[in-house]
Motif scaffolding. Structure first.
Motif, PDB file in Angstrom:
ATOM      1  N   TRP A   1      43.842  59.784  39.726  1.00  0.00           N
ATOM      2  CA  TRP A   1      42.654  60.245  40.541  1.00  0.00           C
ATOM      3  C   TRP A   1      41.958  58.906  40.940  1.00  0.00           C
ATOM      4  O   TRP A   1      40.964  58.956  42.098  1.00  0.00           O
ATOM      5  N   THR A   2      41.970  57.741  40.091  1.00  0.00           N
ATOM      6  CA  THR A   2      41.290  56.749  40.417  1.00  0.00           C
ATOM      7  C   THR A   2      41.902  56.217  41.937  1.00  0.00           C
ATOM      8  O   THR A   2      41.184  55.585  42.806  1.00  0.00           O
ATOM      9  N   VAL A   3      43.079  56.263  42.234  1.00  0.00           N
ATOM     10  CA  VAL A   3      43.686  55.943  43.522  1.00  0.00           C
ATOM     11  C   VAL A   3      43.351  56.898  44.465  1.00  0.00           C
ATOM     12  O   VAL A   3      43.275  56.473  45.743  1.00  0.00           O
ATOM     13  N   GLY A   4      43.349  58.158  44.085  1.00  0.00           N
ATOM     14  CA  GLY A   4      43.236  59.336  45.061  1.00  0.00           C
ATOM     15  C   GLY A   4      42.054  59.544  45.549  1.00  0.00           C
ATOM     16  O   GLY A   4      41.869  60.064  46.504  1.00  0.00           O
ATOM     17  N   THR A   5      40.783  59.263  44.710  1.00  0.00           N
ATOM     18  CA  THR A   5      39.469  59.590  45.177  1.00  0.00           C
ATOM     19  C   THR A   5      39.031  59.354  46.673  1.00  0.00           C
ATOM     20  O   THR A   5      38.292  60.177  47.161  1.00  0.00           O
ATOM     21  N   PRO A   6      39.330  58.221  47.025  1.00  0.00           N
ATOM     22  CA  PRO A   6      38.625  57.839  48.297  1.00  0.00           C
ATOM     23  C   PRO A   6      39.251  58.953  49.456  1.00  0.00           C
ATOM     24  O   PRO A   6      38.505  59.352  50.219  1.00  0.00           O
ATOM     25  N   MET A   7      40.603  59.131  49.432  1.00  0.00           N
ATOM     26  CA  MET A   7      40.957  60.182  50.344  1.00  0.00           C
ATOM     27  C   MET A   7      40.763  61.490  49.843  1.00  0.00           C
ATOM     28  O   MET A   7      40.536  62.367  50.934  1.00  0.00           O
ATOM     29  N   ASP A   8      40.393  61.550  48.864  1.00  0.00           N
ATOM     30  CA  ASP A   8      39.713  63.210  48.354  1.00  0.00           C
ATOM     31  C   ASP A   8      38.599  63.272  48.969  1.00  0.00           C
ATOM     32  O   ASP A   8      38.314  64.763  49.408  1.00  0.00           O
ATOM     33  N   VAL A   9      37.694  62.639  49.124  1.00  0.00           N
ATOM     34  CA  VAL A   9      36.306  62.604  49.824  1.00  0.00           C
ATOM     35  C   VAL A   9      36.493  62.786  51.291  1.00  0.00           C
ATOM     36  O   VAL A   9      35.867  63.874  51.763  1.00  0.00           O
ATOM     37  N   ILE A  10      37.360  62.328  51.797  1.00  0.00           N
ATOM     38  CA  ILE A  10      37.654  62.541  53.457  1.00  0.00           C
ATOM     39  C   ILE A  10      38.160  63.835  53.713  1.00  0.00           C
ATOM     40  O   ILE A  10      37.896  64.632  54.566  1.00  0.00           O
ATOM     41  N   LYS A  11      39.223  64.145  52.858  1.00  0.00           N
ATOM     42  CA  LYS A  11      39.861  65.544  52.635  1.00  0.00           C
ATOM     43  C   LYS A  11      39.051  66.600  52.727  1.00  0.00           C
ATOM     44  O   LYS A  11      38.988  67.450  53.608  1.00  0.00           O
ATOM     45  N   ALA A  12      38.038  66.566  51.773  1.00  0.00           N
ATOM     46  CA  ALA A  12      37.122  67.513  51.490  1.00  0.00           C
ATOM     47  C   ALA A  12      36.070  67.452  52.770  1.00  0.00           C
ATOM     48  O   ALA A  12      35.765  68.968  52.997  1.00  0.00           O
ATOM     49  N   ARG A  13      35.690  66.675  53.314  1.00  0.00           N
ATOM     50  CA  ARG A  13      34.740  66.585  54.120  1.00  0.00           C
ATOM     51  C   ARG A  13      35.291  67.198  55.666  1.00  0.00           C
ATOM     52  O   ARG A  13      34.623  68.044  56.326  1.00  0.00           O
ATOM     53  N   LEU A  14      36.614  66.751  55.796  1.00  0.00           N
ATOM     54  CA  LEU A  14      37.227  67.417  57.032  1.00  0.00           C
ATOM     55  C   LEU A  14      37.467  68.876  56.639  1.00  0.00           C
ATOM     56  O   LEU A  14      37.471  69.979  57.760  1.00  0.00           O
ATOM     57  N   GLN A  15      37.770  69.289  55.554  1.00  0.00           N
ATOM     58  CA  GLN A  15      38.111  70.769  55.259  1.00  0.00           C
ATOM     59  C   GLN A  15      36.945  71.639  55.400  1.00  0.00           C
ATOM     60  O   GLN A  15      36.884  72.824  55.978  1.00  0.00           O
ATOM     61  N   VAL A  16      35.810  71.169  55.024  1.00  0.00           N
ATOM     62  CA  VAL A  16      34.642  71.560  55.009  1.00  0.00           C
ATOM     63  C   VAL A  16      34.004  71.909  56.634  1.00  0.00           C
ATOM     64  O   VAL A  16      33.265  72.739  56.918  1.00  0.00           O
ATOM     65  N   ASP A  17      34.397  70.816  57.187  1.00  0.00           N
ATOM     66  CA  ASP A  17      33.787  70.736  58.743  1.00  0.00           C
ATOM     67  C   ASP A  17      34.189  72.008  59.523  1.00  0.00           C
ATOM     68  O   ASP A  17      35.542  72.149  59.486  1.00  0.00           O
ATOM     69  N   GLY A  18      33.472  72.616  60.063  1.00  0.00           N
ATOM     70  CA  GLY A  18      33.825  74.087  60.567  1.00  0.00           C
ATOM     71  C   GLY A  18      33.046  75.213  59.894  1.00  0.00           C
ATOM     72  O   GLY A  18      33.060  76.124  60.757  1.00  0.00           O
TER      73      GLY A  18
END
Length: 292
Positions: A217-234
């Motif tokens: 998760w230390t490696v994955g968190t930056p893209m986790d933030v972007i992923k979540a924002r794109l999914q909520v967008d809409g």
């Protein structure tokens, strides 16, 4: 083909979801909704407006799908590892190199995105939907009335491909994350297992599994933030034109620190969740591979 890893990974993933889901809900809300000033504020607000139920919104989706995706991850990892060993050592029972483990974990992480992306989008939308507790005076129906309704609504209003919004970020999150995850687990078990002993002791499995989750998760968190924002967008007015636009806009508005939103929560959740995942996985694997 090693089928035992698919079964053990499936059960381990489902158990892990239930253990870590409340923290995951708080993490997603902090990453996507700027109105929360911190973890405690998000926790109190969720508890006050929605009660315990608010922390488990959408849990039926990941319990079902994570058991499938976890099966894909562990099964792909094990079978990829066996193929690599066969290719360069001539025996699937040879000792894997660190590169073998890393590449196999990378393959497992990327492969499961095909299965995971739509379900993850539904999960995030449900987690970010904050309606007050039902009472005599509040009878407004939420926009999404459940996982199936949410999926159908997204497909109808935004198009089927919207269910895969955030998939590139998901690939960039899960590929390196699972590569780190399996490499950390494998390395720690190797270091902490006495020479000549085939299987690590349970305390070693628990420690290595927990730390593997934190590393991943230390490696994955930056893209986790972007992923979540794109999914909520809409859910409201569209803010992002795509993957790169989401990154640049997030940095422009909130600075580079935006990539680490939820890192503490991810690590806090990752240790107990992945400790349970690997204990369940190793326990079932030992049982399934034991000759009758």
């Amino acid at each position: 083909m090693h089928f035992a890893d698919f079964v053990a990974g499936s059960v381990g993933g489902a158990v892990g979801v239930v253990v870590g889901y409340p923290i995951d809900t708080v993490k997603v809300r902090i990453q996507t909704q700027r109105r929360f000033t911190g973890v405690w504020h998000c926790f109190r607000s969720t508890w006050k407006t929605e009660g315990v139920y608010g922390f488990f919104k959408g849990v039926s989706v990941p319990v079902t799908t994570v058991s499938i995706t976890s099966s894909v991850v562990f099964g792909t990892y094990r079978n990829c590892l066996q193929c690599l060993l066969q290719l360069h050592s001539g025996s699937p029972e040879a000792t894997p190199t660190k590169l073998d483990v890393f590449l196999s974990g990378l393959a497992g992480g990327v492969t499961q995105v095909l299965v995971m992306s739509p379900a993850d989008t539904v999960k995030v939308r449900l987690q970010c939907q904050m309606e007050p507790r039902q009472s005599a005076t509040t009878r407004t129906l939420p926009r999404y009335r459940g996982p199936i309704h949410c999926m159908l609504t997204i497909a109808r209003e935004e198009g089927v491909l919207s269910l895969y919004r955030g998939a590139p970020a998901l690939c960039l999150r899960d590929g390196p994350s699972f590569a780190t995850y399996f490499l950390t687990y494998n390395t720690l078990c190797e270091w902490l297992t006495p020479v000549g002993q085939k299987r690590p002791e349970w305390p070693v499995v628990m420690l290595a599994g927990g730390l593997a989750g934190v590393g991943g998760w230390t490696v994955g968190t930056p893209m986790d933030v972007i992923k979540a924002r794109l999914q909520v967008d809409g859910m409201g007015k569209r803010k992002y034109l795509g993957f790169l636009h989401c990154i640049t806009e997030s940095v422009r508005q909130e600075g580079p620190g935006v990539f680490f939103k939820g890192l503490g929560l991810n690590c806090m959740r990752a240790f107990p969740v992945n400790m349970v995942v690997f204990v369940t996985y190793e326990l079932l694997l030992g049982f399934l591979r034991t000759p009758p």
